[in-house]
Design a protein around this motif. Structure first.
Motif, PDB file in Angstrom:
ATOM      1  N   SER A  50      43.828  43.344  37.066  1.00  0.00           N
ATOM      2  CA  SER A  50      44.237  43.929  38.341  1.00  0.00           C
ATOM      3  C   SER A  50      45.155  45.126  38.162  1.00  0.00           C
ATOM      4  CB  SER A  50      44.928  42.870  39.207  1.00  0.00           C
ATOM      5  OG  SER A  50      44.054  41.798  39.497  1.00  0.00           O
TER       6      SER A  50
ATOM      7  N   ASP B 145      40.768  45.379  41.814  1.00  0.00           N
ATOM      8  CA  ASP B 145      41.606  44.528  42.651  1.00  0.00           C
ATOM      9  C   ASP B 145      41.352  43.077  42.254  1.00  0.00           C
ATOM     10  OD1 ASP B 145      39.165  43.800  43.771  1.00  0.00           O
ATOM     11  OD2 ASP B 145      39.447  44.989  45.579  1.00  0.00           O
ATOM     12  N   ARG B 146      41.972  42.150  42.920  1.00  0.00           N
ATOM     13  CA  ARG B 146      41.875  40.738  42.530  1.00  0.00           C
ATOM     14  C   ARG B 146      40.437  40.227  42.645  1.00  0.00           C
ATOM     15  NH1 ARG B 146      44.780  36.349  41.408  1.00  0.00           N
ATOM     16  NH2 ARG B 146      44.076  34.325  42.180  1.00  0.00           N
TER      17      ARG B 146
ATOM     18  N   THR C  68      43.456  37.723  35.096  1.00  0.00           N
ATOM     19  CA  THR C  68      43.336  38.355  36.407  1.00  0.00           C
ATOM     20  C   THR C  68      44.452  39.371  36.620  1.00  0.00           C
ATOM     21  OG1 THR C  68      42.355  36.327  37.299  1.00  0.00           O
ATOM     22  CG2 THR C  68      43.200  37.918  38.883  1.00  0.00           C
ATOM     23  N   ALA C  69      45.674  39.027  36.208  1.00  0.00           N
ATOM     24  CA  ALA C  69      46.798  39.956  36.358  1.00  0.00           C
ATOM     25  C   ALA C  69      46.598  41.203  35.505  1.00  0.00           C
ATOM     26  CB  ALA C  69      48.099  39.255  35.975  1.00  0.00           C
TER      27      ALA C  69
ATOM     28  N   ASP D 184      44.895  33.154  35.084  1.00  0.00           N
ATOM     29  CA  ASP D 184      45.922  33.902  35.806  1.00  0.00           C
ATOM     30  C   ASP D 184      46.336  35.156  35.021  1.00  0.00           C
ATOM     31  OD1 ASP D 184      45.904  32.122  37.894  1.00  0.00           O
ATOM     32  OD2 ASP D 184      47.632  30.972  37.178  1.00  0.00           O
TER      33      ASP D 184
END
Length: 462
Positions: A390, A396-397, A386-387, A383
């Motif tokens: 991004s 993007d995700r 990914t954040a 998580d």
């Protein structure tokens, strides 16, 4: 999961399939060879369990899994400590040791030592490298430390162990150092080669479909080298390493293993093959693996460029980037010419030749990597990674999760990827979203995504 069997009466542990037939009451099982050794057992001379690479239990806590990967990457070599390793993951050394003892039956230091001794034993079997070279190639800091560890693990000296090697073990080549890369079958080398070919960086990598060979340029502490990988046998690939020196060879081999997806958990395939929706794909292609990355930063730069243009243009811009900012390595065959530029080089480089928007994405990604805002070593949770990705323009995700797949995040699942959705619709035309179906595929959703994307790409290429 590879389960090792240890016999209490003999003090020996074996790999699965060994011909030994001890009484069941005398057998203890371990999920790691290192755990058996920590309990006082020694390796079987018949099946030689040190020649295969076991995997961490699939249900081990995330902290343990990430710590193991960092150990494989060398976090406890060259003076690294358990406390420093734990700090990278946001925990105390005491907590990390307790978690390792509870879930693996050994300490982080014991796992690191077992990894080094097993690699050294394979080099003693397979190569003619001098014992001193093997010690440093395996990550040991001194010959004394090496000899002591080999005696404790294998109950003999390195020279005596080499004298016992089998005639068929020794690998002979015309150039470079040959090393077996063992895997648990099935493994689809043709499919992996196709993945590498589709995303190769011109000048840095090359794929020879006729020879079934993958080659790339690497840098070791500022010195260039070249790696070649080709089929070797039903349970191994063959790595041919052309390196300026052998010190730290264990880290090179581990990175190659990661890049080629050789350490996939054996439990993933039966789990996915039992799912009613997904089962036709892993059953049809049981050897498909998720491609990893030799250099995570390199793969991230490619993802940043790919977010702005098509596949052919991405390859052209990557070639331009390498030619302008990479390290030139003259005299190499097969179209290899450069090593990929480092993050600190691209963070401030003039990237106008690859486009303004693309250049800004690469700049931001390189700077975030250089300052530690984005860590590509596996120490960030999925998580958090990914954040952080991004937040970079162009990531993007979906792009972030596809990159996470190549970084080894086994549960990364880019649910909005067009190829993945196309593969899902081929399985069931009534399905319009993948996230709900994917819950049943945890914790191996990355492999499920690879199957779906391959299925979708196959449909689009028709």
């Amino acid at each position: 999961m590879t389960v090792y069997s240890a016999v209490v009466t003999t003090g020996v542990y074996c790999r699965p399939g060994c011909g030994a037939r001890p009484l069941a009451d005398n057998v203890r099982t371990f999920e790691l060879a290192a755990s058996a050794e920590a309990a006082g057992f020694r390796a079987c001379l018949r099946c030689r369990p040190y020649r295969i690479v076991g995997s961490v239990p699939w249900d081990a806590p995330e902290l343990v899994c990430r710590a193991v990967q960092l150990i494989i990457d060398g976090a406890l070599d060259d003076g690294g400590t358990e406390a420093a390793l734990a700090a990278r993951l946001g925990w105390s050394g005491r907590h990390l040791r307790r978690m390792f003892q509870e879930h693996l039956g050994l300490t982080p230091d014991q796992l690191a030592r077992s990894r080094r001794t097993h690699f050294a034993r394979r080099l003693l079997d397979d190569t003619d490298l001098a014992v001193a070279d093997i010690a440093f190639a395996s990550g040991f800091g001194s010959l004394r430390q090496f000899n002591r560890a080999m005696r404790e693990t294998f109950r003999d000296t390195p020279n005596a162990l080499r004298e016992r090697r089998r005639r068929a073990d020794r690998l002979v080549t015309d150039g470079g150092l040959a090393i077996r890369l063992a895997f648990t079958p099935p493994y689809d080398w043709d499919a992996m080669l196709a993945q590498l070919d589709a995303q190769h960086v011109p000048g840095v990598e090359s794929v020879d479909v006729a020879e079934l060979c993958y080659r790339r340029v690497i840098m070791l502490d500022g010195d260039p080298g070249m790696l070649e990988v080709r089929p070797g046998g039903p349970d191994h690939l063959l790595l041919l390493a052309h390196l300026p020196y052998w010190e730290g060879l264990i880290h090179v081999v581990e990175r190659v293993r990661h890049a080629l997806g050789l350490d996939a958990d054996p439990e993933a395939l039966p789990h996915l093959a039992s799912d009613l929706l997904l089962s036709p794909l892993p059953r049809a292609r049981p050897g498909l693996r998720v491609a990893g990355a030799w250099a995570p930063f390199e793969v991230g730069v490619r993802a940043a460029i790919r977010a702005h243009c098509g596949e052919d243009e991405t390859r052209e811009r990557m070639a331009r980037l390498v030619k302008e900012h990479g390290v030139e390595v003259p005299g190499l065959p097969h179209g290899l010419s450069h090593a990929f530029p480092a993050a600190d080089v691209l963070a401030d480089a003039d990237l106008g030749s690859i486009g303004m928007n693309t250049g800004e994405s690469v700049h931001r990604f390189a700077r975030a990597t250089e300052c530690g805002q984005i860590r590509l070593d596996g120490s960030m949770s999925l998580d958090d990674l990914t954040a952080a990705l991004s937040a970079v323009p162009g990531f993007d995700r979906t792009v972030a999760l596809r990159l996470a797949m190549r970084l080894g995040e086994r549960d990364a699942f880019p649910a909005q990827d067009p190829a993945l959705l196309a593969g899902l619709r081929r399985l069931d035309p009534t399905l319009t979203e993948a996230q709900t179906a994917a819950e049943a595929w945890r914790p191996w959703r990355a492999l499920a995504a690879e199957h779906l994307m391959a299925h979708g790409d196959a449909a689009q290429s028709r």
